[in-house]
Design an enzyme around this catalytic site. Structure first.
Site, PDB file in Angstrom:
ATOM      1  CG  HIS A  33      19.427  19.736  29.696  1.00  0.00           C
ATOM      2  ND1 HIS A  33      18.134  19.500  29.279  1.00  0.00           N
ATOM      3  CD2 HIS A  33      19.732  20.981  29.238  1.00  0.00           C
ATOM      4  CE1 HIS A  33      17.668  20.550  28.628  1.00  0.00           C
ATOM      5  NE2 HIS A  33      18.631  21.473  28.589  1.00  0.00           N
ATOM      6  CB  CYS A  34      25.016  19.331  27.330  1.00  0.00           C
ATOM      7  SG  CYS A  34      25.320  17.634  26.847  1.00  0.00           S
ATOM      8  CG  HIS A  35      21.395  22.590  24.443  1.00  0.00           C
ATOM      9  ND1 HIS A  35      20.194  21.971  24.232  1.00  0.00           N
ATOM     10  CD2 HIS A  35      21.239  23.307  25.587  1.00  0.00           C
ATOM     11  CE1 HIS A  35      19.345  22.297  25.192  1.00  0.00           C
ATOM     12  NE2 HIS A  35      19.958  23.111  26.034  1.00  0.00           N
ATOM     13  CB  THR A  79      14.546  26.074  20.144  1.00  0.00           C
ATOM     14  OG1 THR A  79      15.303  27.123  20.756  1.00  0.00           O
ATOM     15  CG2 THR A  79      13.808  25.280  21.203  1.00  0.00           C
ATOM     16  NE  ARG A 126      14.058  20.843  25.829  1.00  0.00           N
ATOM     17  CZ  ARG A 126      14.782  21.949  25.876  1.00  0.00           C
ATOM     18  NH1 ARG A 126      15.255  22.472  24.757  1.00  0.00           N
ATOM     19  NH2 ARG A 126      15.066  22.539  27.017  1.00  0.00           N
ATOM     20  NE  ARG A 132      12.643  32.356  27.891  1.00  0.00           N
ATOM     21  CZ  ARG A 132      13.678  31.543  27.826  1.00  0.00           C
ATOM     22  NH1 ARG A 132      14.448  31.540  26.751  1.00  0.00           N
ATOM     23  NH2 ARG A 132      13.956  30.716  28.809  1.00  0.00           N
ATOM     24  CE1 TYR A 159      12.874  25.032  30.414  1.00  0.00           C
ATOM     25  CE2 TYR A 159      13.439  25.646  28.168  1.00  0.00           C
ATOM     26  CZ  TYR A 159      13.529  25.865  29.532  1.00  0.00           C
ATOM     27  OH  TYR A 159      14.286  26.908  30.013  1.00  0.00           O
ATOM     28  CG  HIS A 183      15.954  23.530  33.036  1.00  0.00           C
ATOM     29  ND1 HIS A 183      16.964  22.609  32.855  1.00  0.00           N
ATOM     30  CD2 HIS A 183      15.853  24.203  31.851  1.00  0.00           C
ATOM     31  CE1 HIS A 183      17.454  22.720  31.624  1.00  0.00           C
ATOM     32  NE2 HIS A 183      16.799  23.676  30.997  1.00  0.00           N
ATOM     33  CG  ASP A 258      20.995  24.557  29.883  1.00  0.00           C
ATOM     34  OD1 ASP A 258      20.671  23.948  28.846  1.00  0.00           O
ATOM     35  OD2 ASP A 258      20.611  25.730  30.113  1.00  0.00           O
TER      36      ASP A 258
HETATM   37  C1  0GY Z   1      17.840  25.125  27.894  1.00  0.00           C
HETATM   38  C2  0GY Z   1      17.037  26.352  27.986  1.00  0.00           C
HETATM   39  C3  0GY Z   1      16.754  27.244  27.013  1.00  0.00           C
HETATM   40  C4  0GY Z   1      16.881  27.052  25.617  1.00  0.00           C
HETATM   41  C5  0GY Z   1      16.771  25.890  24.945  1.00  0.00           C
HETATM   42  O1  0GY Z   1      16.617  24.612  23.038  1.00  0.00           O
HETATM   43  C6  0GY Z   1      16.732  25.752  23.485  1.00  0.00           C
HETATM   44  O2  0GY Z   1      16.794  26.750  22.791  1.00  0.00           O
HETATM   45  O3  0GY Z   1      16.650  24.742  25.569  1.00  0.00           O
HETATM   46  C7  0GY Z   1      16.183  28.524  27.443  1.00  0.00           C
HETATM   47  O4  0GY Z   1      16.344  29.523  26.723  1.00  0.00           O
HETATM   48  O5  0GY Z   1      15.573  28.586  28.539  1.00  0.00           O
HETATM   49  O6  0GY Z   1      17.410  24.070  28.367  1.00  0.00           O
HETATM   50  O7  0GY Z   1      18.917  25.188  27.342  1.00  0.00           O
END
Ligand code: 0GY
Length: 306
Positions: A33-35, A79, A126, A132, A159, A183, A258
């Site tokens: 899980h990473c972005h 997101t 996802r 939020r 999520y 999470h 994350d």
């Molecule tokens: C995470 C958690 C968050 C955000 C996102 O895609 C996202 O914007 O996943 C969060 O703000 O809780 O998993 O990175």
């Protein structure tokens, strides 16, 4: 060229120069899980986003993984990029098969577009229920997406906030694809790990053979990071939750960083400390091997050697 949007006020940049973990991640460890964020100049953020982050590129992500000793990654569409998956797929493609992706798609997506995402390395979508982060999607739209992705053998990453599970559980259980929860279902760690809320979550996990990401102690913790510089026992209040999931479902748990930790406001974690959190929840080497290597390999690289 368009002018870059300023970051959301108070946005915390990811941690520079993370410490070297005391815990040595086993060979073949997967960050499940990473972005990536942008870079904005190359991959602009989506107009409908709820936040504007700092840049966090695929090269910077790879540098962190090298530092920690992570071999493979699952890049989850953030997101801030909406349903434009190009930054994520660019990172996955650049990995030479050592990354997979989780996309955000709209119900009107065509089979050809899905096949293209699959060829890029995407293995799931996802569904995000955090108000939020996203505007709520009608359940019928999500069901349409689920039906379209199921034949590809993809899964659905969920999520949600733990308080919303009772309302969503029936819908989740009716989806025609494997489920992966982000999470640990975001437990309220003020409640006991052996209390009714987490019991309910684990009953849901057991009933539907759900995969669980034992991730984000830094996001879930109320006690927070260590107060004293050099103290490596961070996020202690999250430990019983991670331990319980791993003990009860050792073959269904995944780990991830994350990185770059979107929307944290109190502090930005030292990613070295996050690696050191692992042996506090996966206490045997067998549990560690399953959490970090065997389980994510089975889900994302079935049949491949480490
Ligand atoms: C995470 C958690 C968050 C955000 C996102 O895609 C996202 O914007 O996943 C969060 O703000 O809780 O998993 O990175």
């Amino acid at each position: 060229m368009s002018v870059p949007s300023p970051r959301t006020p108070g946005w915390l940049n990811w941690y520079q120069n993370p410490s070297t973990p005391s815990f040595r991640l086993p060979r073949g460890t997967v960050d499940a899980h990473c972005h990536v964020f942008g870079p904005q100049a190359e991959f602009p953020f989506a107009p409908e986003r709820k936040y504007t982050p700092c840049d966090a590129s695929k090269t910077q992500l790879a540098a962190l993984h090298d530092h920690l000793g992570v071999s493979r990654a699952v890049v989850v569409q953030a997101t801030c990029h909406g349903a434009d998956n190009t930054a994520m797929t660019d990172a996955v493609r650049a990995s030479g098969g050592r990354a997979r992706g989780i996309a955000t798609v709209r119900p009107g997506i065509s089979d050809a577009e899905l096949r293209e995402l699959d060829a890029a390395g995407v293995r799931g979508v996802r569904f995000n229920f955090l108000r939020r982060l996203v505007d709520t999607s009608p359940k019928e739209d999500l069901r349409t997406i689920a039906k379209k992705i199921a034949p590809l053998g993809w899964h659905i990453v969920l999520y949600f906030e733990s308080a919303d599970l009772p309302e969503l559980e029936g819908f989740f259980g009716s989806l025609p694809a494997p489920l992966v929860v982000d999470h640990m279902g975001r437990p309220d760690v003020n409640h006991p790990a052996d209390g009714p809320e987490f019991d309910r979550f684990l009953r849901f996990v057991g009933a539907h053979d759900v995969w669980v990401k034992v991730t984000c102690p830094e996001r879930l913790s109320v006690t927070g990071p260590p107060a004293l510089h050099g103290e490596r026992h961070a996020y202690t209040d999250v430990v019983p939750f991670g331990r319980r999931v791993i003990e009860e479902f050792p073959d269904r748990v995944l780990w991830g960083t994350d990185w770059p930790h979107p929307n944290l406001t109190g502090h930005m974690p030292d990613d070295g400390l996050l690696a050191d959190f692992v042996p506090r929840v996966a206490v045997t080497s067998e549990q560690q091997q399953k959490l970090l290597v065997d389980n994510p390999m089975r889900l994302y690289w079935p049949g491949e050697d480490v």
